[in-house]
Each structure stands twice: as structure tokens, then as C-alpha cells.
Design an enzyme around this catalytic site. Structure first.
Site, short mmCIF file in Angstrom:
data_model
loop_
_atom_site.label_atom_id
_atom_site.label_comp_id
_atom_site.label_asym_id
_atom_site.label_seq_id
_atom_site.Cartn_x
_atom_site.Cartn_y
_atom_site.Cartn_z
N ALA A 6 66.44 58.69 32.00
CA ALA A 6 66.51 60.05 32.60
C ALA A 6 67.85 59.99 32.99
O ALA A 6 68.44 61.45 33.30
CB ALA A 6 65.07 59.76 33.90
N GLY A 41 64.53 46.50 43.83
CA GLY A 41 64.29 46.64 44.64
C GLY A 41 64.46 45.98 46.20
O GLY A 41 66.47 46.69 46.01
N GLY A 95 66.68 43.72 47.86
CA GLY A 95 67.53 43.32 47.15
C GLY A 95 69.01 43.63 47.35
O GLY A 95 70.23 43.49 47.40
N THR A 152 60.43 48.25 41.40
CA THR A 152 59.85 46.40 41.28
C THR A 152 58.21 46.73 41.51
O THR A 152 57.41 47.83 41.88
CB THR A 152 60.14 46.18 42.63
OG1 THR A 152 59.21 45.25 42.99
CG2 THR A 152 59.72 47.15 43.99
N ASP A 183 56.12 45.16 42.57
CA ASP A 183 55.76 44.58 44.67
C ASP A 183 55.33 45.94 45.38
O ASP A 183 54.48 45.41 46.34
CB ASP A 183 56.95 44.06 45.35
CG ASP A 183 57.48 42.88 44.54
OD1 ASP A 183 56.35 41.95 43.55
OD2 ASP A 183 58.56 42.12 44.67
N ARG A 232 31.63 29.14 38.14
CA ARG A 232 32.60 29.24 38.32
C ARG A 232 33.45 29.76 39.75
O ARG A 232 33.05 31.25 39.83
CB ARG A 232 33.31 28.25 37.81
CG ARG A 232 33.19 27.85 37.21
CD ARG A 232 34.11 27.22 35.60
NE ARG A 232 34.14 25.85 35.32
CZ ARG A 232 34.93 25.64 34.14
NH1 ARG A 232 35.77 26.40 33.35
NH2 ARG A 232 34.50 24.04 33.39
N LYS A 258 24.45 30.88 47.39
CA LYS A 258 23.31 31.99 46.36
C LYS A 258 23.82 31.42 45.54
O LYS A 258 23.26 31.71 44.47
CB LYS A 258 24.39 33.90 46.06
CG LYS A 258 24.10 33.34 48.59
CD LYS A 258 24.62 35.56 48.11
CE LYS A 258 24.28 36.60 49.35
NZ LYS A 258 24.87 37.31 49.44
N ARG A 292 37.93 26.79 39.87
CA ARG A 292 39.50 26.23 39.19
C ARG A 292 40.41 27.72 39.52
O ARG A 292 39.85 28.76 40.26
CB ARG A 292 39.08 27.34 37.71
CG ARG A 292 38.30 26.70 36.89
CD ARG A 292 38.55 25.24 36.22
NE ARG A 292 37.94 24.63 35.42
CZ ARG A 292 37.21 23.62 35.74
NH1 ARG A 292 36.73 23.74 37.10
NH2 ARG A 292 36.63 23.32 35.20
O1 F6P Z 1 59.83 41.19 43.13
C1 F6P Z 1 59.20 41.37 41.75
C2 F6P Z 1 58.61 40.06 41.57
O2 F6P Z 1 58.04 40.19 40.55
C3 F6P Z 1 58.16 38.99 42.99
O3 F6P Z 1 56.55 39.77 42.96
C4 F6P Z 1 58.03 37.68 42.81
O4 F6P Z 1 57.15 37.09 43.45
C5 F6P Z 1 59.09 37.64 42.03
O5 F6P Z 1 59.91 38.53 41.90
C6 F6P Z 1 59.46 36.41 41.20
O6 F6P Z 1 61.11 36.20 40.43
P1 F6P Z 1 61.45 35.17 39.70
O7 F6P Z 1 61.45 36.09 38.60
O8 F6P Z 1 63.25 35.46 39.77
O9 F6P Z 1 61.02 34.19 39.56
#
Ligand code: F6P
Length: 330
Positions: free
Chosen positions: A25, A105, A107, A129, A131, A166, A215, A249
Site C-alpha cells: 500500500a 512495534g 522498539g 506486531t 502483540d 488432560r 469434576k 501437559r
Molecule cells: O513482538 C512480537 C513477538 O512475537 C513477541 O510476541 C515475542 O515475545 C517476541 O516477538 C519474540 O521475538 P523473537 O522472534 O525475536 O524471539
């Protein structure tokens, strides 16, 4: 301010499905507005290295449906140093790039903010991202796809969990935020959802298991990464001796959450944001992020997106509890 003629676009930090749609885009909207567009490969690393390629409409053909980022991405350590940013600036000047669109993101936006304070280069951010943890936008590119990936995976885990009766601790990504965990947990009917925004989530799991013991039923406990109590594996190891009668698990979904073809929603958001980023640059905006709030495109100062915290909707936490088998009778 001189008129912008040549723009760069890069992806930085963890990749997210829909980043290609955003690159496409930005490229097409740029070209259609008479700009020359350049792809900066490997995020800020490529900016430092001068790994810069010219983009045309054809370069971005056939990528809207692809996961990952065809420009590649990186978490650049060198860009955190002034010398790295100086080199990056030299490369932008050498390529006569007047402005940069950064898809990433917090950073990545921190890097953009620092560099635009030091050098006269306008940066516009697009949130990308899985997240969904950026202030100023309801959605980040990649989040919806990741959410669907988690739900699909947990549905499968549910089949085997119930067949064997489980308890499964399933760990999902999200960095230090619980957006992915809370919403995927609701969507797949997890009995318990543990997120960093809540106090002592391990106690919640403990209480649930004590109740479940009577349960004798299988269950999914969805665990966000980044809990103070530790990883899903560590939490399971703490709880196993307390509940020896349960077959427990652990499943860590890991990087499958970052891959795959972007959902329609991610493609559409990415396309809207990419086009809005170009418009913002043509409007002489700088140091802003394009977001989407209540389905409207918004512009948010980049430094706000970094400094301010996006909170979890408390209503989602009560919803999850209110419709769980664990919800106490009122
Ligand atoms: O920020 C995206 C993310 O996937 C986070 O959810 C996760 O903590 C991190 O990046 C994992 O980073 P890497 O791929 O550098 O291990």
C-alpha cells in the site's frame, strides 16, 4: 519544508502477517502520488548498510496474501548507537531519501523517534506486531491473523485434551501484554486465562485446579508469555506436585503465531494504514503513527505510542470469568 519526492519503507522488529500488504500500500500510494519509493531491507540494519532497493508497482505484485515481510526485518543493535544512526542518515542522504515509513512495534518507533530528533528526516510509523500492545490504535497489523492462528491451534489441542482427560497449559506470545491471550482465550473457551495485567494469575489456576479435581474434567489453561510467575512450563512444574492426580501437559505455540497468510482484516487495515502514511507525509506530518480507532484512521504522536501504556479492557477479563465453568454462581 521542502517537498517530499523520495520515500523509504522498512519493516522492523518481529515480523507480522500483513506487513507485506502494508509495504504494497505504501509503495502503490506513493507511486500514484508521483513519489519515488525505495524499500529498505532488513529494517534499520539495511538502512545502515545501504541495502536499499527501488520499488515499483510490479515489485509489490502478488505479495498481499503472503505472511512474513519480503523486505526482511531485524532488531538492529547498531541503530541504538549514535554511530549507527549517523551511518543510517548518510545512507538516506546518499539515496536522496526525504522521509521514511517504518512498519513495526514500539522498539522500532523508539528508533524512529530518536533519529528524527537527531536528523531532519520525517518518520511515519505503521503499527505492525502480533502483540497489539501499542498505545493509540485499537489494532496492530498481524494481531487478527495471530489470534486466528492461536484459536485454530487450541481447538486442536482441545480435541486431544478431552480425549485423554488432560489439563493443558498452552503458552501464547504477546511480549509483556495479554491481548492475544485474553481474546484467543475467550474465542476458544479456555477455562482459565493467565495474563500479565492480572495479579497472581497462578493463584487463579491453583483455585481452578482444586475445584476441577472434584469434576475430573479436561481443561485448557491459556498462559500469556511474560508472566511474573514464569513460563507455562515453569508454572506447570510448580502446580504438578500440588495436583498429582491430574495428567498435565504443556504446549508452547511459539513462532507459528507469527506466520501464515494474513486475514482479510489484517490485509484491509494494512492497506488503509499504508495509504494513510503516504498521505500524512505528503501533508508534511512527521513523527506520528497511523492508528485505527473505532474503525477510523487516526494520527498519534510517535512519542505517545512509546511512552503511554495501552491497558487491557477489564470488561474482557470479567467476561472470560463470567462465561467460564469456573465462574462462581451469583
Ligand atoms: O513482538 C512480537 C513477538 O512475537 C513477541 O510476541 C515475542 O515475545 C517476541 O516477538 C519474540 O521475538 P523473537 O522472534 O525475536 O524471539
Amino acid at each position: 519544508m521542502a517537498k517530499i519526492k523520495r520515500i523509504g519503507v522498512l519493516t522492523s522488529g518481529g515480523d507480522a502477517p500483513g506487513m507485506n500488504a502494508a509495504i504494497r500500500a505504501v509503495t502503490r500510494a506513493g507511486i500514484n502520488n508521483n513519489l519515488k519509493v525505495f524499500g529498505i531491507r532488513q529494517g534499520y540494519e539495511g538502512m545502515i548498510e545501504g541495502d536499499i532497493i527501488p520499488m515499483d508497482s510490479e515489485t509489490v505484485s502478488g505479495i498481499i496474501q503472503k505472511g512474513g515481510t519480503f523486505l526482511l526485518t531485524a532488531r538492529s543493535k547498531r541503530f541504538r548507537e549514535p554511530e549507527g544512526r549517523q551511518e543510517a542518515y548518510n545512507q538516506l542522504k546518499k539515496n536522496e531519501i526525504d522521509a521514511v515509513v517504518v512498519i513495526g512495534g514500539d522498539g522500532s518507533f523508539t528508533g524512529a523517534t530518536i533519529m528524527s530528533d537527531e536528523y531532519d528526516i520525517p518518520f511515519v510509523g505503521i503499527p505492525g506486531t502480533i502483540d497489539n500492545d501499542l498505545y493509540g490504535t485499537d489494532y496492530t497489523i498481524g494481531y487478527d491473523t495471530a489470534l486466528n492462528t492461536v484459536v485454530e491451534a487450541v481447538d486442536k489441542i482441545r480435541d486431544t485434551a478431552s480425549s485423554h482427560n488432560r489439563i493443558f497449559f498452552v503458552e501464547v506470545m504477546g511480549h509483556e501484554a495479554g491481548f492475544l491471550a485474553i481474546n484467543s482465550g475467550i474465542a476458544c473457551g479456555a477455562e482459565i486465562i493467565m495474563i500479565p495485567e492480572e495479579k497472581n494469575p497462578i493463584d487463579k489456576a491453583r483455585k481452578f485446579l482444586a475445584e476441577r479435581a472434584r469434576k475430573n474434567k479436561s481443561s485448557i489453561i491459556l498462559v500469556a508469555e511474560g508472566l511474573d510467575d514464569g513460563s507455562a512450563m515453569q508454572i506447570a512444574e510448580i502446580l504438578k506436585p500440588e495436583f498429582p492426580h491430574f495428567d498435565i501437559r504443556v504446549s508452547i505455540l511459539g513462532h507459528i503465531q507469527r506466520g501464515g497468510s494474513p486475514s482479510a482484516k489484517d490485509r484491509i487495515i494494512a492497506s488503509r494504514m499504508g495509504s494513510a502514511a503516504v498521505e500524512a507525509l505528503l501533508d508534511n506530518q512527521k513523527s506520528i503513527m497511523i492508528g485505527v480507532v473505532n474503525d477510523e484512521i487516526v494520527q498519534v504522536p510517535l512519542n505517545k505510542t512509546i511512552k503511554l501504556h495501552k491497558g487491557i479492557d477489564e470488561g474482557l477479563i470479567s467476561l472470560a470469568e463470567g462465561i467460564s465453568t469456573f465462574g462462581a454462581p451469583k
